[in-house]
Design a protein around this motif. Structure first.
Motif, short mmCIF file in Angstrom:
data_model
loop_
_atom_site.label_atom_id
_atom_site.label_comp_id
_atom_site.label_asym_id
_atom_site.label_seq_id
_atom_site.Cartn_x
_atom_site.Cartn_y
_atom_site.Cartn_z
N LEU A 158 0.82 -1.20 0.00
CA LEU A 158 0.00 0.00 0.00
C LEU A 158 0.86 1.26 0.00
CD1 LEU A 158 -2.87 -1.02 2.45
CD2 LEU A 158 -2.85 -1.09 -0.04
N LEU A 159 1.98 1.23 0.70
CA LEU A 159 2.88 2.38 0.67
C LEU A 159 3.47 2.55 -0.72
CD1 LEU A 159 4.25 4.65 2.21
CD2 LEU A 159 6.05 3.04 2.90
N GLY A 160 3.78 1.44 -1.38
CA GLY A 160 4.25 1.52 -2.76
C GLY A 160 3.22 2.14 -3.67
N LEU A 161 1.95 1.74 -3.50
CA LEU A 161 0.88 2.31 -4.31
C LEU A 161 0.77 3.81 -4.09
CD1 LEU A 161 -1.53 1.93 -6.21
CD2 LEU A 161 -2.93 1.40 -4.19
N ALA A 162 0.91 4.25 -2.84
CA ALA A 162 0.86 5.69 -2.56
C ALA A 162 2.00 6.42 -3.28
CB ALA A 162 0.96 5.92 -1.05
N GLY A 163 3.17 5.78 -3.34
CA GLY A 163 4.30 6.38 -4.05
C GLY A 163 4.03 6.49 -5.54
N TYR A 164 3.42 5.46 -6.13
CA TYR A 164 3.12 5.51 -7.56
C TYR A 164 2.14 6.62 -7.90
CZ TYR A 164 4.94 0.75 -7.00
OH TYR A 164 5.69 -0.34 -6.67
N ILE A 165 1.19 6.86 -6.99
CA ILE A 165 0.20 7.90 -7.21
C ILE A 165 0.83 9.29 -7.05
CG2 ILE A 165 -1.92 8.94 -6.31
CD1 ILE A 165 -2.81 6.09 -5.54
N ALA A 166 1.65 9.44 -6.00
CA ALA A 166 2.21 10.77 -5.70
C ALA A 166 3.36 11.14 -6.63
CB ALA A 166 2.69 10.80 -4.25
N TYR A 167 4.10 10.14 -7.10
CA TYR A 167 5.30 10.44 -7.88
C TYR A 167 5.49 9.41 -8.99
CZ TYR A 167 9.99 12.41 -8.55
OH TYR A 167 11.10 13.05 -9.07
N PRO A 168 4.68 9.47 -10.04
CA PRO A 168 4.87 8.54 -11.17
C PRO A 168 6.26 8.73 -11.78
CG PRO A 168 2.77 9.71 -11.34
CD PRO A 168 3.56 10.40 -10.27
N LEU A 169 7.02 7.67 -11.84
CA LEU A 169 8.41 7.75 -12.32
C LEU A 169 8.65 6.70 -13.39
CD1 LEU A 169 11.34 8.87 -12.04
CD2 LEU A 169 11.72 7.07 -10.34
N ALA A 170 9.16 7.13 -14.52
CA ALA A 170 9.47 6.20 -15.61
C ALA A 170 10.79 5.50 -15.34
CB ALA A 170 9.54 6.95 -16.93
N PRO A 171 10.88 4.19 -15.55
CA PRO A 171 12.12 3.44 -15.32
C PRO A 171 13.13 3.67 -16.45
CG PRO A 171 10.42 1.99 -16.14
CD PRO A 171 9.76 3.32 -15.96
N PRO A 172 14.34 3.16 -16.30
CA PRO A 172 15.38 3.39 -17.31
C PRO A 172 15.01 2.92 -18.70
CG PRO A 172 16.37 2.58 -15.29
CD PRO A 172 14.90 2.49 -15.10
N TRP A 173 14.42 1.72 -18.83
CA TRP A 173 14.09 1.22 -20.18
C TRP A 173 13.08 2.14 -20.87
CZ3 TRP A 173 9.09 0.17 -21.44
CH2 TRP A 173 8.20 -0.08 -20.40
N TRP A 174 12.13 2.69 -20.12
CA TRP A 174 11.13 3.59 -20.69
C TRP A 174 11.80 4.88 -21.14
CZ3 TRP A 174 9.01 8.35 -20.62
CH2 TRP A 174 7.70 8.52 -21.08
N ALA A 175 12.68 5.41 -20.31
CA ALA A 175 13.39 6.63 -20.67
C ALA A 175 14.23 6.43 -21.93
CB ALA A 175 14.29 7.07 -19.51
N SER A 176 14.83 5.25 -22.07
CA SER A 176 15.63 4.96 -23.25
C SER A 176 14.74 4.84 -24.49
CB SER A 176 16.41 3.66 -23.05
OG SER A 176 17.16 3.32 -24.19
N ASP A 177 13.63 4.13 -24.37
CA ASP A 177 12.72 3.96 -25.51
C ASP A 177 12.16 5.29 -26.00
OD1 ASP A 177 13.15 1.27 -25.39
OD2 ASP A 177 11.18 0.76 -24.56
N ASN A 178 12.05 6.26 -25.10
CA ASN A 178 11.45 7.54 -25.46
C ASN A 178 12.46 8.66 -25.63
OD1 ASN A 178 8.24 7.28 -25.24
ND2 ASN A 178 9.16 5.96 -23.69
N GLY A 179 13.73 8.30 -25.79
CA GLY A 179 14.75 9.27 -26.18
C GLY A 179 15.31 10.15 -25.09
N TYR A 180 15.19 9.74 -23.82
CA TYR A 180 15.69 10.57 -22.73
C TYR A 180 17.12 10.22 -22.32
CZ TYR A 180 11.00 12.44 -21.90
OH TYR A 180 9.79 13.08 -22.03
N LEU A 181 17.66 9.12 -22.84
CA LEU A 181 19.01 8.68 -22.46
C LEU A 181 19.93 8.75 -23.66
CD1 LEU A 181 18.26 5.55 -20.23
CD2 LEU A 181 18.72 7.90 -19.51
N ASP A 182 21.17 9.15 -23.40
CA ASP A 182 22.17 9.19 -24.46
C ASP A 182 22.64 7.79 -24.82
OD1 ASP A 182 22.06 11.98 -24.51
OD2 ASP A 182 23.60 12.17 -22.96
#
Length: 294
Positions: A158-182
């Motif tokens: 439940l604490l994890g769920l609260a974190g996902y709601i308060a601070y949605p964060l994209a993981p490294p693979w998502w950032a790479s797929d969407n051009g945020y990583l060099d």
């Protein structure tokens, strides 16, 4: 009977898939509790359903709610964790460095992994069964400890769920797929299971998993549950070897960073989440015990 039940589970894993949803896992665990004491009366076996259905309902609610957690108004965060990890490691992104060193060429989800990729895949999958298996063992052997453990296990989710709601964060693979990583980062969570004949598992936890939320990375629940299991064991056991339990969250952390699932930042947040729940649950239990008249 227990041997036969374990054989059925093993056959299912190798021929069908690795279960990751709570309903299937609960079903297998219930089967194993029946096999453990098959001569017990049916009423005793049905007690499993009576005791466990609230936990199953909460976990199902968590599982489906986390898929909506990033649609409740909070902005999606992508670069903050990248900058933190680079700051912490002197300008180097740990996931990119580990994949460059260990993954080989080509470093893709579909390429054949090395032996340690099988180890990492197994450690990653253990998240789905280890925490609940500990709970079942307590339910069978130490009923007085089962409820306190489940209080902490559900609390971390439940604490994890609260974190996902308060601070949605994209993981490294998502950032790479969407051009945020060099540097390119691949999601190689299940890479290596084909080495031991678990081709179905590669797809069960592959890039197109049906359940879950691709931007629910803060905190790392894999790290939090592994840390909770370790802290629980350390707090309850007395043998000096109990400190070896810390190897579990340590190996989970390396796995998550290497496979592109998490940044070091959300791994650290997973440690904090487990610690907060352990302290809070213990404090609540002491407060409640003090209110009970002697």
């Amino acid at each position: 009977t227990l041997f036969r039940s374990v054989s059925v589970v093993a056959f299912w894993v190798f021929r069908v898939d690795l279960p990751t949803n709570p309903i299937t896992i609960f079903g297998w665990l219930w089967l194993l509790t029946i096999a453990w004491n098959v001569e017990a009366p049916p009423r005793q076996h049905l007690a499993f359903l009576r005791d466990w259905w609230p936990a199953l309902a909460l976990l199902l609610g968590y599982m489906y709610s986390r898929g909506l957690a990033d649609n409740l108004g909070a902005p999606l965060h992508v670069t903050s964790a990248i900058r933190f990890d680079e700051w912490l490691f002197g300008g180097t992104l740990p996931t990119a460095a580990l994949q460059d060193t260990w993954c080989g060429d080509p470093c893709t989800w579909g390429s054949r992994g090395a032996w340690y990729d099988t180890v990492f895949a197994t450690i990653y999958y253990s998240h789905f069964v280890v925490g609940l298996s500990v709970a079942v063992a307590l339910w069978l052997r130490k009923p007085d400890s089962w409820l306190p453990y489940m209080r902490r296990y559900i609390g971390v989710n439940l604490l994890g769920l609260a974190g996902y709601i308060a601070y949605p964060l994209a993981p490294p693979w998502w950032a790479s797929d969407n051009g945020y990583l060099d540097e390119p980062v691949e999601r190689i969570t299940s890479r290596g299971w084909d080495v031991v004949g678990l081709q179905s598992a590669r797809f069960e936890l592959g890039p197109d998993m049906l359940l879950g939320n691709p931007v629910a990375a803060m905190p790392s629940l894999h790290t939090a549950i592994a840390t909770l299991v370790a802290l629980w064991g350390i707090s309850r056991l007395r043998h000096p070897a109990r400190w070896l339990l810390l190897l579990y969250p340590a190996m989970m952390s390396v796995t998550l960073v290497y496979t592109g699932e998490h940044y070091v930042l959300d791994v650290l947040a997973g440690y904090v989440a487990a610690g907060v729940v352990m302290v809070a649950a213990s404090a609540w239990e002491r407060w409640r015990a003090a209110r009970v008249p002697t």
